[in-house]
Scaffold this motif. Sequence first.
Motif, PDB file in Angstrom:
ATOM      1  N   ILE A   1     -10.962 -22.522  54.328  1.00 11.89           N
ATOM      2  CA  ILE A   1     -11.695 -22.047  53.156  1.00 11.89           C
ATOM      3  C   ILE A   1     -11.529 -20.528  53.145  1.00 11.89           C
ATOM      4  O   ILE A   1     -11.833 -19.859  54.126  1.00 11.89           O
ATOM      5  CB  ILE A   1     -13.197 -22.402  53.231  1.00 11.89           C
ATOM      6  CG1 ILE A   1     -13.407 -23.903  53.353  1.00 11.89           C
ATOM      7  CG2 ILE A   1     -13.947 -21.830  52.029  1.00 11.89           C
ATOM      8  CD1 ILE A   1     -13.032 -24.688  52.130  1.00 11.89           C
ATOM      9  N   LEU A   2     -11.017 -20.013  52.042  1.00  9.36           N
ATOM     10  CA  LEU A   2     -10.740 -18.584  51.924  1.00  9.36           C
ATOM     11  C   LEU A   2     -11.651 -17.967  50.868  1.00  9.36           C
ATOM     12  O   LEU A   2     -12.103 -18.650  49.955  1.00  9.36           O
ATOM     13  CB  LEU A   2      -9.275 -18.371  51.512  1.00  9.36           C
ATOM     14  CG  LEU A   2      -8.217 -19.103  52.330  1.00  9.36           C
ATOM     15  CD1 LEU A   2      -6.870 -18.989  51.647  1.00  9.36           C
ATOM     16  CD2 LEU A   2      -8.163 -18.554  53.729  1.00  9.36           C
ATOM     17  N   GLY A   3     -11.877 -16.675  50.962  1.00 12.76           N
ATOM     18  CA  GLY A   3     -12.575 -15.927  49.923  1.00 12.76           C
ATOM     19  C   GLY A   3     -11.585 -14.983  49.277  1.00 12.76           C
ATOM     20  O   GLY A   3     -11.133 -14.046  49.925  1.00 12.76           O
ATOM     21  N   VAL A   4     -11.226 -15.242  48.015  1.00 10.51           N
ATOM     22  CA  VAL A   4     -10.196 -14.435  47.355  1.00 10.51           C
ATOM     23  C   VAL A   4     -10.601 -14.102  45.917  1.00 10.51           C
ATOM     24  O   VAL A   4     -11.278 -14.883  45.270  1.00 10.51           O
ATOM     25  CB  VAL A   4      -8.822 -15.157  47.329  1.00 10.51           C
ATOM     26  CG1 VAL A   4      -8.296 -15.398  48.709  1.00 10.51           C
ATOM     27  CG2 VAL A   4      -8.911 -16.470  46.583  1.00 10.51           C
ATOM     28  N   PRO A   5     -10.172 -12.940  45.416  1.00 12.96           N
ATOM     29  CA  PRO A   5     -10.376 -12.648  43.992  1.00 12.96           C
ATOM     30  C   PRO A   5      -9.302 -13.384  43.185  1.00 12.96           C
ATOM     31  O   PRO A   5      -8.193 -13.606  43.672  1.00 12.96           O
ATOM     32  CB  PRO A   5     -10.176 -11.136  43.915  1.00 12.96           C
ATOM     33  CG  PRO A   5      -9.276 -10.816  45.067  1.00 12.96           C
ATOM     34  CD  PRO A   5      -9.589 -11.817  46.141  1.00 12.96           C
ATOM     35  N   LEU A   6      -9.635 -13.782  41.970  1.00 15.47           N
ATOM     36  CA  LEU A   6      -8.641 -14.470  41.140  1.00 15.47           C
ATOM     37  C   LEU A   6      -7.586 -13.525  40.596  1.00 15.47           C
ATOM     38  O   LEU A   6      -6.507 -13.946  40.237  1.00 15.47           O
ATOM     39  CB  LEU A   6      -9.309 -15.214  39.986  1.00 15.47           C
ATOM     40  CG  LEU A   6     -10.075 -16.475  40.362  1.00 15.47           C
ATOM     41  CD1 LEU A   6     -10.574 -17.174  39.103  1.00 15.47           C
ATOM     42  CD2 LEU A   6      -9.225 -17.425  41.188  1.00 15.47           C
ATOM     43  N   HIS A   7      -7.904 -12.243  40.526  1.00 14.69           N
ATOM     44  CA  HIS A   7      -6.914 -11.242  40.123  1.00 14.69           C
ATOM     45  C   HIS A   7      -7.303  -9.907  40.729  1.00 14.69           C
ATOM     46  O   HIS A   7      -8.405  -9.746  41.262  1.00 14.69           O
ATOM     47  CB  HIS A   7      -6.756 -11.165  38.599  1.00 14.69           C
ATOM     48  CG  HIS A   7      -8.019 -10.851  37.871  1.00 14.69           C
ATOM     49  ND1 HIS A   7      -8.511  -9.575  37.766  1.00 14.69           N
ATOM     50  CD2 HIS A   7      -8.892 -11.651  37.221  1.00 14.69           C
ATOM     51  CE1 HIS A   7      -9.632  -9.594  37.070  1.00 14.69           C
ATOM     52  NE2 HIS A   7      -9.893 -10.842  36.732  1.00 14.69           N
ATOM     53  N   SER A   8      -6.435  -8.942  40.654  1.00 14.24           N
ATOM     54  CA  SER A   8      -6.640  -7.667  41.351  1.00 14.24           C
ATOM     55  C   SER A   8      -7.844  -6.877  40.849  1.00 14.24           C
ATOM     56  O   SER A   8      -8.406  -6.080  41.580  1.00 14.24           O
ATOM     57  CB  SER A   8      -5.380  -6.812  41.267  1.00 14.24           C
ATOM     58  OG  SER A   8      -5.075  -6.538  39.911  1.00 14.24           O
ATOM     59  N   ASN A   9      -8.272  -7.063  39.603  1.00 14.37           N
ATOM     60  CA  ASN A   9      -9.418  -6.333  39.065  1.00 14.37           C
ATOM     61  C   ASN A   9     -10.730  -7.099  39.186  1.00 14.37           C
ATOM     62  O   ASN A   9     -11.756  -6.655  38.705  1.00 14.37           O
ATOM     63  CB  ASN A   9      -9.182  -5.979  37.592  1.00 14.37           C
ATOM     64  CG  ASN A   9      -8.018  -5.039  37.426  1.00 14.37           C
ATOM     65  OD1 ASN A   9      -7.759  -4.210  38.297  1.00 14.37           O
ATOM     66  ND2 ASN A   9      -7.293  -5.171  36.338  1.00 14.37           N
ATOM     67  N   SER A  10     -10.695  -8.258  39.799  1.00  9.83           N
ATOM     68  CA  SER A  10     -11.881  -9.101  39.899  1.00  9.83           C
ATOM     69  C   SER A  10     -12.905  -8.501  40.850  1.00  9.83           C
ATOM     70  O   SER A  10     -12.569  -8.007  41.918  1.00  9.83           O
ATOM     71  CB  SER A  10     -11.477 -10.500  40.387  1.00  9.83           C
ATOM     72  OG  SER A  10     -12.627 -11.301  40.527  1.00  9.83           O
ATOM     73  N   ARG A  11     -14.171  -8.568  40.459  1.00 11.42           N
ATOM     74  CA  ARG A  11     -15.256  -8.110  41.324  1.00 11.42           C
ATOM     75  C   ARG A  11     -15.799  -9.255  42.165  1.00 11.42           C
ATOM     76  O   ARG A  11     -16.455  -9.032  43.167  1.00 11.42           O
ATOM     77  CB  ARG A  11     -16.374  -7.504  40.494  1.00 11.42           C
ATOM     78  CG  ARG A  11     -15.958  -6.182  39.857  1.00 11.42           C
ATOM     79  CD  ARG A  11     -17.026  -5.679  38.925  1.00 11.42           C
ATOM     80  NE  ARG A  11     -16.947  -6.498  37.709  1.00 11.42           N
ATOM     81  CZ  ARG A  11     -17.939  -6.688  36.869  1.00 11.42           C
ATOM     82  NH1 ARG A  11     -19.095  -6.151  37.084  1.00 11.42           N
ATOM     83  NH2 ARG A  11     -17.778  -7.434  35.797  1.00 11.42           N
TER      84      ARG A  11
ATOM     85  N   TRP B   1      -4.604 -26.009  46.337  1.00 13.53           N
ATOM     86  CA  TRP B   1      -5.553 -24.905  46.241  1.00 13.53           C
ATOM     87  C   TRP B   1      -6.701 -25.384  45.369  1.00 13.53           C
ATOM     88  O   TRP B   1      -6.496 -25.729  44.209  1.00 13.53           O
ATOM     89  CB  TRP B   1      -4.901 -23.691  45.590  1.00 13.53           C
ATOM     90  CG  TRP B   1      -3.627 -23.259  46.236  1.00 13.53           C
ATOM     91  CD1 TRP B   1      -2.366 -23.692  45.942  1.00 13.53           C
ATOM     92  CD2 TRP B   1      -3.487 -22.325  47.299  1.00 13.53           C
ATOM     93  NE1 TRP B   1      -1.454 -23.071  46.758  1.00 13.53           N
ATOM     94  CE2 TRP B   1      -2.109 -22.229  47.606  1.00 13.53           C
ATOM     95  CE3 TRP B   1      -4.394 -21.546  48.030  1.00 13.53           C
ATOM     96  CZ2 TRP B   1      -1.626 -21.395  48.593  1.00 13.53           C
ATOM     97  CZ3 TRP B   1      -3.904 -20.713  49.018  1.00 13.53           C
ATOM     98  CH2 TRP B   1      -2.535 -20.637  49.289  1.00 13.53           C
ATOM     99  N   VAL B   2      -7.917 -25.434  45.920  1.00  9.55           N
ATOM    100  CA  VAL B   2      -9.096 -25.861  45.172  1.00  9.55           C
ATOM    101  C   VAL B   2      -9.997 -24.646  45.014  1.00  9.55           C
ATOM    102  O   VAL B   2     -10.489 -24.093  45.996  1.00  9.55           O
ATOM    103  CB  VAL B   2      -9.838 -27.010  45.890  1.00  9.55           C
ATOM    104  CG1 VAL B   2     -11.072 -27.414  45.104  1.00  9.55           C
ATOM    105  CG2 VAL B   2      -8.906 -28.211  46.075  1.00  9.55           C
ATOM    106  N   ILE B   3     -10.193 -24.216  43.775  1.00  6.88           N
ATOM    107  CA  ILE B   3     -10.930 -22.985  43.492  1.00  6.88           C
ATOM    108  C   ILE B   3     -12.324 -23.338  42.986  1.00  6.88           C
ATOM    109  O   ILE B   3     -12.482 -24.054  41.999  1.00  6.88           O
ATOM    110  CB  ILE B   3     -10.182 -22.120  42.456  1.00  6.88           C
ATOM    111  CG1 ILE B   3      -8.779 -21.812  42.978  1.00  6.88           C
ATOM    112  CG2 ILE B   3     -10.958 -20.850  42.155  1.00  6.88           C
ATOM    113  CD1 ILE B   3      -7.876 -21.150  41.983  1.00  6.88           C
TER     114      ILE B   3
END
Length: 129
Positions: A7-17, A82-84
Amino acid sequence: MERWSRILGVPLHSNSRAFHRVGAFLCFSPETRIQRVPTANAIFFWGDGVEGTGNTAIERRSDLQKLSEIVVSKFGSFINAWVIEASVLNGPFAVYKDFIPSVNQYGEPRSYCPIGFPALHQMSHSLKK
């Protein structure tokens, strides 16, 4: 084929908070212990989480790692899954705030203009990363 699951913690795009929880179930080579090139990547945007029911079938579908295993079982062992998880659950509804320019505290859109297909554009941009 061996699998790597986390299980990872990632932003969906580079500007995501917001950091989204993502269940990853990836294929890798047992000989070299490095990731193999998959035949495809299956991306599932999940939003129907129910916990504490006591029903194992429902609980299994509420766990990101278990869901990623289910996705692989449906699409084949040579894919990466990948399950978001949604950034906000508003009752039974999953809300992905990164795809909508302006939302209230419940994740509901304040306004939405479909001209130019902004949600589709944002998803396409996210998948290119």
